[in-house]
Design an enzyme around this catalytic site. Sequence first.
Site, PDB file in Angstrom:
ATOM      1  N   GLU A  49     -24.565 -10.761  11.839  1.00  0.00           N
ATOM      2  CA  GLU A  49     -24.356  -9.301  12.070  1.00  0.00           C
ATOM      3  C   GLU A  49     -24.972  -8.737  10.406  1.00  0.00           C
ATOM      4  O   GLU A  49     -24.716  -9.570   9.564  1.00  0.00           O
ATOM      5  CB  GLU A  49     -23.290  -8.848  12.196  1.00  0.00           C
ATOM      6  CG  GLU A  49     -22.503  -9.243  13.384  1.00  0.00           C
ATOM      7  CD  GLU A  49     -22.904  -8.474  14.665  1.00  0.00           C
ATOM      8  OE1 GLU A  49     -23.071  -7.194  14.505  1.00  0.00           O
ATOM      9  OE2 GLU A  49     -23.025  -8.868  15.854  1.00  0.00           O
TER      10      GLU A  49
ATOM     11  N   LYS B  28     -10.686 -16.563  18.929  1.00  0.00           N
ATOM     12  CA  LYS B  28     -11.123 -17.472  20.158  1.00  0.00           C
ATOM     13  C   LYS B  28     -10.042 -18.810  20.199  1.00  0.00           C
ATOM     14  O   LYS B  28      -9.819 -19.091  21.150  1.00  0.00           O
ATOM     15  CB  LYS B  28     -12.464 -18.033  19.845  1.00  0.00           C
ATOM     16  CG  LYS B  28     -13.603 -16.998  19.719  1.00  0.00           C
ATOM     17  CD  LYS B  28     -14.984 -17.293  19.506  1.00  0.00           C
ATOM     18  CE  LYS B  28     -16.061 -16.449  19.344  1.00  0.00           C
ATOM     19  NZ  LYS B  28     -17.290 -16.665  18.631  1.00  0.00           N
TER      20      LYS B  28
END
Length: 407
Positions: A175, A190
Site C-alpha cells: 500500500e 492473522k
Amino acid sequence: MAETFRIGLLGHGTVGSAFEALLAERADAFVPITGMRPEISGVLTRSRGDFEEILANADLVVELIGGIEPARDYVLRAMQAGKHVVSANKQLLSQYGEELWACAREHGVQLRFEGAVAGVVPVIRVLQESLAATRVERIHGIVNGTTNYILTEMASRGLSYDEALRQAQELGYAEADPTDDVTGRDAAAKMAILARLAFSTPVHLDQVVYEGIEHLTGEDMEYAKDLGLGLKLIGTAERVDAGISVRVHPAFLYPGHPLASIHGPFNAVTLESDTITEVTLSGPGAGGPQTATAVLGDVVSAMIPPASTPETTEALTVVNDIESAFYLHMEVADRPGVLAQVAELLGMQGASIRSVVQKGLGENARLVMILHPLLESRFYAAVRLISQLDFMRAEPRAIRVIDEEFT
Ligand SMILES: NC(=O)c1ccc[n+]([C@@H]2O[C@H](COP(=O)([O-])OP(=O)(O)OC[C@H]3O[C@@H](n4cnc5c(N)ncnc54)[C@H](OP(=O)(O)O)[C@@H]3O)[C@@H](O)[C@H]2O)c1
C-alpha cells in the site's frame, strides 16, 4: 429455475468488486451443489446503497469494508437479524472475534472468514474441519505477502529495504502507507485468529508480540547466505509449558524448513502436531480475485450448512518470554579477547554458541553468531551487557532463528 440465494455485499473496493465479477462467472456452477443460485441483491459503499434495505433483502451478508467501524456494527446487526455473514476482515476478527462468535452462536447463524488469513490459502477450513481430530502444537506462518516480497527481493537481488519497499509499492504488492504490513501488525492479527482456532482459547491482537522488518539490512542477508539461512517474517503460535505464545518477528530458517522455499508475495502456513508431523499449505496471500475466491468459497459453504463457531474449551495463558535460537550481529574493534568476553557474557546467561563467522579486520570487524535456544529475557540481558563493552562499535543486532528442519 433454481431458487435465488440473495447476497448483500458491503464494500465494493478491491475485493468487493472482484467478488461481484467472480460470482457472475461462477454462480451457475453452484446450482447442482446447493440447489440455489447465488446472486447479489444489494451493494453498500460510502456513496451507494442503504444498509437496512440491503439487510432486509439478503439471505447472507458479505462484509468487505474492512476496519472496525462501521464493519463491526453491520456484521452484528446482520447476525442479529438471522443472516449468515462472510468477512475477510482480520482486524475486526482479531479484536472483536469473541463478541462476534458469541452473537453468531446466540442467533444460530454462520460467521465465516477464510479470506481474513492468508488470502486464498484454505487454512481456516483446514484448522476447523480437516485437522479437527489432531491437537495442533505449533503453527508457523508467512502470512504477509508484502513483507515476504520485500525480503525475497533483498535476498535474491541485493536490494536495500527502501529499494525493495519502493518496488513492492510500484507493483501493487504494498500500500502507499505500508505501516501495518512492515511493522508486523497485519501478520499479528492473522496469527491471533489462527491461535484462537488452534488452541480453543481467546486470543486478542493486543496479546500478540510483533516486530517488523524495517530494521533489517542487506548485510543481514549476506550473513544469512554465509550461514546457509533464509530470512523471513514469521508468525508463530505454539503451546509452551505455561500456556501459549503468539508472536511475529523476522526469523532465520534453515533450508529444510517448509517455509524456507516460500518466495515473493506468496503466503504459507505450517501446522505441526505429534500425530501428523507437519502439513504445509501455501498460495497467493492477497489480491482482489484471489481473496474473492476464498470469500465465495465461504458463501458456498454457508449455503450448505452447518459450520461451527470456535468454542472456548481452554483458558490458556498467553506467555511472552519463551525460548528462541538467535543470530547475533556485532560490529567490533578487532582486538585480542573480543570473542572470549562476548562468550563469557553469553555464557553467564546460559547461552551456548552454535556457530560463529568473523569478517573484516581492525576497526571494521564483524562477529556474527548463531546461538542455541535460550529464554529471550536471558538473551536480551546478555545483549544489554555486550552492547556496553568498549570494543563494540554499534548496537548489536539480534534476529531469531527457527532451528527445526523437516527433511
Ligand atoms: N485487498 C486485498 O488483497 C485483501 C486481502 C485479504 C483480505 N482483505 C480484506 O478485505 C476487506 C476489503 O479490502 P479491500 O482491499 O477490498 O478494501 P478497499 O479496496 O479499500 O474497499 C473498501 C470498500 O468499503 C467501502 N467502505 C469503506 N468505508 C465504508 C463505510 N463507512 N460505509 C460503507 N462502505 C464503506 C468503500 O467504499 P467506497 O467505494 O465508497 O470507497 C469500498 O467500496 C478488508 O477487510 C481487507 O483487510 C483484502
